[in-house]
Design an enzyme around this catalytic site. Structure first.
Site, PDB file in Angstrom:
ATOM      1  N   PHE A 143      57.914  12.703  54.275  1.00 11.73           N
ATOM      2  CA  PHE A 143      58.219  14.133  54.401  1.00 11.73           C
ATOM      3  C   PHE A 143      58.335  14.753  53.018  1.00 11.73           C
ATOM      4  O   PHE A 143      59.066  14.253  52.172  1.00 11.73           O
ATOM      5  CB  PHE A 143      59.538  14.336  55.165  1.00 11.73           C
ATOM      6  N   ASP A 228      59.436  11.192  45.342  1.00 10.52           N
ATOM      7  CA  ASP A 228      60.179  12.306  45.929  1.00 10.52           C
ATOM      8  C   ASP A 228      61.594  11.811  46.233  1.00 10.52           C
ATOM      9  O   ASP A 228      61.812  11.090  47.204  1.00 10.52           O
ATOM     10  CB  ASP A 228      59.458  12.770  47.200  1.00 10.52           C
ATOM     11  N   LYS A 257      68.060  19.129  47.547  1.00 14.27           N
ATOM     12  CA  LYS A 257      69.226  18.880  48.402  1.00 14.27           C
ATOM     13  C   LYS A 257      70.535  18.698  47.603  1.00 14.27           C
ATOM     14  O   LYS A 257      71.096  19.680  47.157  1.00 14.27           O
ATOM     15  CB  LYS A 257      68.950  17.690  49.325  1.00 14.27           C
TER      16      LYS A 257
END
Ligand SMILES: *Cc1c(COP(=O)(O)O)cnc(C)c1O
Length: 405
Positions: A143, A228, A257
């Site tokens: 993702f 990532d 995040k």
């Protein structure tokens, strides 16, 4: 149960229905306040948050660290424009490069934007050093975000037919399969991009051997390795960065995040060798925005100063032990993860029901798919709060699943 404010809540829900563009089915409640591990809705119900605001609120809800940084910085400088350096931007970049193996930082506001920057950099690198190569290989079940390019980069089967035509230049290979990775590489490949623990995909960790060989293959062929760490970064996995578990150094890493503890903030970190952008290539109105920089600096200092990575490792182990105990009674399977990024499988495909049942009991957990539960609580979680979570989870499991005996 509180009933106070219920007329107000009904009005709010009606207004939401009238005015918020529908993108997701949301429960019939409105969140109003947060503190530490808890959220409160407008009815006064409390929720023990084991989703951590989606792996974001690493210091818990409304931490003083963020409040203080915002009030200090907002009284000094809110925005100087992206065409100037500002003090908190320089300070934060120094902090991040000092803590990692990277030399240079580009700041943005969301994870997808940081990843877009990484792919642009990979294409630039391909043009300058790999004869115009532009393909980026990513992994199935990964993702990387929701912009058009990142939806094309993301190897999620449900997204394959969405928003066609796809942005070209992405190839997907099975995760943890080095032969498939090597077979997919060709003279048009400029980069390989992956998560070391697939977060949204359901907490699947890369094999150490796979990652080590991937690093070698990329080195041998001059292909950029992009990691990532938007979900895994800043202590979540029990180390400050997940790549530290693997004994490798990425060429490029993206963070999001947890880096802002709830404030919209992301970053792309690169080795000096990949300091390749020229004026006009990359930017953004909010790149290096002083409020975001001050918050990021404060959040990361707190994570490091309190050694929350080690705390995450310890608390994660405690949660896993508790889950294993529940598993003998309720048939939980495949308990897995690193630090405070954890998941397990249910005996039946009823994770949505379990999430609802837990919410009714005042516990927030996440179901990445119909049979799976994911936990990503704030890094500050205590044993007492873990015990409270396990108790509520056991009660919800007891209501849904008949106990074998
Ligand atoms: C959440 C996430 C993103 C996207 O971040 P946004 O801030 O939603 O754009 C990208 N990669 C990973 C691994 C993520 O977990």
């Amino acid at each position: 149960m509180h009933v106070q404010g219920s007329a107000e809540t009904a009005q709010l829900l009606q207004d939401a229905d009238r005015s918020i563009l529908f993108t997701a089915a949301r429960p019939e409640l409105v969140m109003e306040r947060g503190e530490g591990m808890y959220l409160w809705d407008t009815e006064g119900h409390s929720y023990l948050d084991f989703t951590g605001g989606w792996a974001v609120t690493c210091l818990g809800h409304s931490p003083a660290v963020i409040r203080d940084a915002l009030s200090r910085q907002s009284a000094t400088l809110v925005n100087a424009s992206p065409s100037f350096y500002n003090k908190p931007m320089i300070e934060f970049a120094r902090l991040l490069t000092g803590l990692s193996v990277f030399d240079k930082v580009f700041f943005a506001s969301s994870g997808a934007e940081a990843n877009e920057g990484a792919v642009k950099l990979a294409r630039k690198y391909g043009r300058l050093h790999l004869g115009g190569a532009y393909d980026v290989i990513t992994t199935a079940n990964g993702f990387h975000g929701r912009t058009l390019a990142m939806m094309s980069a993301t190897g999620k089967r449900q997204w394959e037919q969405l928003f066609l035509p796809k942005v070209p230049g992405f190839r997907h290979v099975p995760f943890n399969d080095i032969d498939a990775a090597v077979a997919a590489m060709n003279p048009n490949t400029c980069a390989f991009m992956l998560e070391l623990v697939q977060g949204e995909g359901g907490v699947h960790a890369a094999d150490p051997e796979y990652v080590r060989r991937l690093r070698h293959v990329c080195d041998d062929s001059g292909i950029m390795l992009i990691i990532d760490e938007i979900q895994t970064g800043l202590g979540r996995t029990g180390k400050l960065f997940a790549y530290e578990h693997y004994g490798i150094e990425p060429d490029v890493m993206t963070l999001g995040k947890g880096i802002g503890g709830g404030f919209p903030l992301s970053a792309m970190l690169v080795k000096e060798r990949f300091n390749l952008f020229e004026p006009g290539d990359q930017g953004g109105t909010y790149s290096g925005q002083p409020l975001a920089m001050a918050v990021g600096t404060a959040v990361v200092r707190e994570i490091v100063g309190k050694n929350l990575a080690a705390h995450a490792a310890k608390q994660g182990a405690y949660i896993c032990a508790g889950l294993r105990e529940l598993s003998s009674k309720h048939g939980l399977e495949h308990i897995r993860g690193m630090g405070l990024l954890l998941a397990f499988e249910l005996p039946e495909a009823r994770s949505g029901e379990l999430v609802n049942e837990c919410r009714k009991l005042g516990l927030l957990i996440n179901a990445p798919n119909p049979q799976m539960i994911r936990l990503m609580p704030p890094l500050i979680v205590t044993k007492q709060e873990i015990d409270a979570m396990l108790e509520k989870l056991a009660a919800a499991l007891g209501r849904l699943f008949v106990q074998p005996r």
